[in-house]
Design a protein around this motif. Structure first.
Motif, PDB file in Angstrom:
ATOM      1  N   MET A 174       2.626   1.513  -3.618  1.00  0.00           N
ATOM      2  CA  MET A 174       1.669   2.254  -4.603  1.00  0.00           C
ATOM      3  C   MET A 174       1.357   3.633  -4.254  1.00  0.00           C
ATOM      4  O   MET A 174       1.285   4.235  -5.345  1.00  0.00           O
ATOM      5  CB  MET A 174       0.320   1.207  -4.584  1.00  0.00           C
ATOM      6  N   THR A 201       0.817  -1.207  -0.110  1.00  0.00           N
ATOM      7  CA  THR A 201      -0.144  -0.231   0.011  1.00  0.00           C
ATOM      8  C   THR A 201       1.104   1.315  -0.119  1.00  0.00           C
ATOM      9  O   THR A 201       0.492   2.039  -0.615  1.00  0.00           O
ATOM     10  CB  THR A 201      -1.043   0.077   1.097  1.00  0.00           C
ATOM     11  N   THR A 212       4.351   5.753  -5.269  1.00  0.00           N
ATOM     12  CA  THR A 212       4.416   5.776  -6.884  1.00  0.00           C
ATOM     13  C   THR A 212       3.174   6.688  -7.370  1.00  0.00           C
ATOM     14  O   THR A 212       3.648   7.136  -8.390  1.00  0.00           O
ATOM     15  CB  THR A 212       4.018   4.128  -7.424  1.00  0.00           C
TER      16      THR A 212
END
Length: 96
Positions: A22, A19, A25
């Motif tokens: 991501m 998590t 990113t």
């Protein structure tokens, strides 16, 4: 078999790591994705988008004519629009 180093992590730790990775990113690349949204649009399509603004054609100091183009408005709506208006009018007045 004793020479192998295995790192054991819980499924909860793996989920937190995934998590976090991501989210990081997405945060890093989202600005570049939004900037591309306006690039290459025609004038009418650009003017219909709230996130985009049309830049009229102009002549640079070195004499090169720059065609009009669509660009992202960016984060500062009020200060950037007033500074770009004064810049473009002063450029236009100085070239005449």
């Amino acid at each position: 078999m004793e020479d192998c180093n295995v790192i054991k992590i819980s499924s909860r730790s793996a989920a937190y790591f995934l998590t976090f990775t991501m989210s990081l990113t997405l945060a890093l690349f989202s600005q570049s994705l939004f900037a591309v949204e306006c690039k290459g649009m025609e004038k009418l399509a650009c003017e219909r988008q709230d996130a985009c603004t049309w830049v009229n054609s102009y002549k640079r100091k070195d004499g090169v004519q720059v065609s009009g183009y669509c660009r992202s408005k960016g984060g500062k709506k009020s200060s950037s629009s007033s500074s770009s208006s004064s810049t473009s009018s002063s450029t236009t007045n100085s070239s005449n």
